[in-house]
Design a protein around this motif. Structure first.
Motif, PDB file in Angstrom:
ATOM      1  N   TYR A 199       1.899 -19.220  -4.550  1.00  0.00           N
ATOM      2  CA  TYR A 199       1.517 -18.735  -3.197  1.00  0.00           C
ATOM      3  C   TYR A 199       1.245 -19.634  -2.198  1.00  0.00           C
ATOM      4  N   ASP A 200       0.283 -20.595  -2.674  1.00  0.00           N
ATOM      5  CA  ASP A 200       0.028 -21.522  -1.564  1.00  0.00           C
ATOM      6  C   ASP A 200       1.027 -22.269  -0.959  1.00  0.00           C
ATOM      7  N   GLN A 201       2.000 -22.502  -1.892  1.00  0.00           N
ATOM      8  CA  GLN A 201       2.990 -23.349  -1.428  1.00  0.00           C
ATOM      9  C   GLN A 201       3.834 -22.686  -0.279  1.00  0.00           C
ATOM     10  N   ILE A 202       3.971 -21.591  -0.308  1.00  0.00           N
ATOM     11  CA  ILE A 202       4.681 -20.753   0.588  1.00  0.00           C
ATOM     12  C   ILE A 202       4.297 -21.057   2.093  1.00  0.00           C
ATOM     13  N   PHE A 203       3.020 -21.368   2.459  1.00  0.00           N
ATOM     14  CA  PHE A 203       2.436 -21.633   3.877  1.00  0.00           C
ATOM     15  C   PHE A 203       2.910 -23.041   4.218  1.00  0.00           C
ATOM     16  N   GLU A 204       2.729 -23.930   3.108  1.00  0.00           N
ATOM     17  CA  GLU A 204       3.159 -25.325   3.241  1.00  0.00           C
ATOM     18  C   GLU A 204       4.663 -25.383   3.689  1.00  0.00           C
ATOM     19  N   LYS A 205       5.416 -24.472   3.078  1.00  0.00           N
ATOM     20  CA  LYS A 205       7.197 -24.329   3.328  1.00  0.00           C
ATOM     21  C   LYS A 205       7.326 -23.866   4.594  1.00  0.00           C
ATOM     22  N   ASN A 206       6.473 -22.834   5.078  1.00  0.00           N
ATOM     23  CA  ASN A 206       6.431 -22.350   6.327  1.00  0.00           C
ATOM     24  C   ASN A 206       6.419 -23.521   7.582  1.00  0.00           C
ATOM     25  N   ARG A 207       5.307 -24.299   7.154  1.00  0.00           N
ATOM     26  CA  ARG A 207       5.010 -25.479   8.161  1.00  0.00           C
ATOM     27  C   ARG A 207       6.262 -26.246   8.241  1.00  0.00           C
ATOM     28  N   GLN A 208       6.692 -26.483   7.178  1.00  0.00           N
ATOM     29  CA  GLN A 208       7.746 -27.554   7.098  1.00  0.00           C
ATOM     30  C   GLN A 208       9.070 -26.877   7.941  1.00  0.00           C
ATOM     31  N   TRP A 209       9.311 -25.738   7.634  1.00  0.00           N
ATOM     32  CA  TRP A 209      10.405 -24.828   8.060  1.00  0.00           C
ATOM     33  C   TRP A 209      10.285 -24.943   9.967  1.00  0.00           C
ATOM     34  N   VAL A 210       8.985 -24.704  10.279  1.00  0.00           N
ATOM     35  CA  VAL A 210       8.852 -24.832  11.725  1.00  0.00           C
ATOM     36  C   VAL A 210       9.020 -26.311  12.469  1.00  0.00           C
ATOM     37  N   ALA A 211       8.583 -27.259  11.636  1.00  0.00           N
ATOM     38  CA  ALA A 211       8.710 -28.774  11.915  1.00  0.00           C
ATOM     39  C   ALA A 211       9.891 -28.999  12.251  1.00  0.00           C
ATOM     40  N   ASN A 212      11.022 -28.676  10.940  1.00  0.00           N
ATOM     41  CA  ASN A 212      12.302 -29.145  10.599  1.00  0.00           C
ATOM     42  C   ASN A 212      13.085 -28.751  12.032  1.00  0.00           C
ATOM     43  N   ASN A 213      12.806 -27.213  12.226  1.00  0.00           N
ATOM     44  CA  ASN A 213      13.429 -26.822  13.415  1.00  0.00           C
ATOM     45  C   ASN A 213      13.318 -27.072  14.554  1.00  0.00           C
ATOM     46  N   GLN A 214      12.145 -27.416  14.788  1.00  0.00           N
ATOM     47  CA  GLN A 214      11.550 -27.966  16.028  1.00  0.00           C
ATOM     48  C   GLN A 214      12.206 -29.490  16.276  1.00  0.00           C
ATOM     49  N   ALA A 215      12.241 -30.068  15.322  1.00  0.00           N
ATOM     50  CA  ALA A 215      12.735 -31.663  15.202  1.00  0.00           C
ATOM     51  C   ALA A 215      14.308 -31.374  15.844  1.00  0.00           C
ATOM     52  N   SER A 216      14.999 -30.423  15.423  1.00  0.00           N
ATOM     53  CA  SER A 216      16.578 -30.074  15.667  1.00  0.00           C
ATOM     54  C   SER A 216      16.803 -29.568  16.825  1.00  0.00           C
ATOM     55  N   ASN A 217      15.765 -28.527  17.142  1.00  0.00           N
ATOM     56  CA  ASN A 217      15.814 -28.090  18.510  1.00  0.00           C
ATOM     57  C   ASN A 217      14.493 -27.752  19.185  1.00  0.00           C
ATOM     58  N   ALA A 218      14.328 -28.426  20.306  1.00  0.00           N
ATOM     59  CA  ALA A 218      12.909 -28.447  20.971  1.00  0.00           C
ATOM     60  C   ALA A 218      12.662 -26.985  21.489  1.00  0.00           C
TER      61      ALA A 218
END
Length: 235
Positions: A4-23
């Motif tokens: 359960y707790d890892q889901i929120f970390e995965k969410n933060r990674q998802w945001v960071a990865n998408n912003q890195a490829s598309n500002a």
């Protein structure tokens, strides 16, 4: 299995990865959605629309339920179709089943499944319509696979029966309805290549809910829509 707790970390990674490829990723995400596709699929956790279609957020409007059913008294499904067609203006409606569907298998069991009984009975109705073909298939797995395909086909027909689909197709020439099956063993989508216009003509006499015929016999949708536009301009 993710905790359960890892889901929120995965969410933060998802945001960071998408912003890195598309500002502008978050700006686009927050903008109004304008999808071309409505996807009606199964709730199975292995069959996720965006991933198997390879599309980004905002490109597909999604509705999922057990065995990808389109039942005319299901206000959830009917509301999704109404909103997607009349307000979002989607150009394609996809009903997507998958081989190995637990809902299809459960529907064919001689077992009381409680509140699921009336829902799954709709799949039994598909079997009843096509039992001559299905009963000739001796291999049980192949028979279920074919029932999955036929169930997709019948749910596509149910979409075509709706008033909003008929009226918007007459007005715009879209949306069109497609039947797909996802193969869990190969990861590939199969287009059943349903003849949308033939199905539309075939059911029109009974299920026509528009103010006038879809299009005159012998006319293509483009010809009919052009004629309607010409008539409107002359008024």
């Amino acid at each position: 299995m993710i905790t359960y707790d890892q889901i929120f970390e995965k969410n933060r990674q998802w945001v960071a990865n998408n912003q890195a490829s598309n500002a502008n990723f978050l700006e686009h995400l927050a903008a109004d959605q304008k999808p071309d596709y409505l996807y009606i699929g199964c709730s199975d956790s292995r069959v996720t629309a965006e991933e198997l279609m390879g599309v980004a957020p905002g490109e597909v409007f999604v509705h999922r339920n057990i065995a990808n059913m389109v039942i005319n008294i299901d206000l959830n499904a009917m509301s999704v179709i109404e909103y997607a067609v009349a307000h979002l203006g989607v150009k394609h409606i996809v009903v997507c089943g998958h081989y190995g569907c637990g809902g299809v298998k459960a529907a064919m069991q001689a077992k009381d499944l409680g509140i699921m009984n009336p829902w799954l009975r709709n799949i039994r109705d598909v079997y009843r319509l096509h039992h001559t073909e299905l009963d000739k298939i001796e291999d049980t797995t192949l028979r279920y696979d074919r029932l999955v395909e036929l169930n997709v086909q019948e749910q596509c027909v149910n979409v075509i029966k709706t008033a909003v689909l008929q009226q918007m197709y007459l007005k715009n020439g879209y949306p069109t309805v497609h039947g797909w099956v996802f193969d869990l063993k190969t990861g590939l989508l199969k287009d059943l290549k349903l003849d949308f216009e033939h199905i539309l003509h075939d059911i029109q006499e009974i299920y026509n809910l528009s103010d006038q015929p879809m299009y005159a016999e012998g006319n293509s949708p483009a010809q009919e829509i052009g004629q309607l536009a010409k008539t409107d301009a002359q008024r």
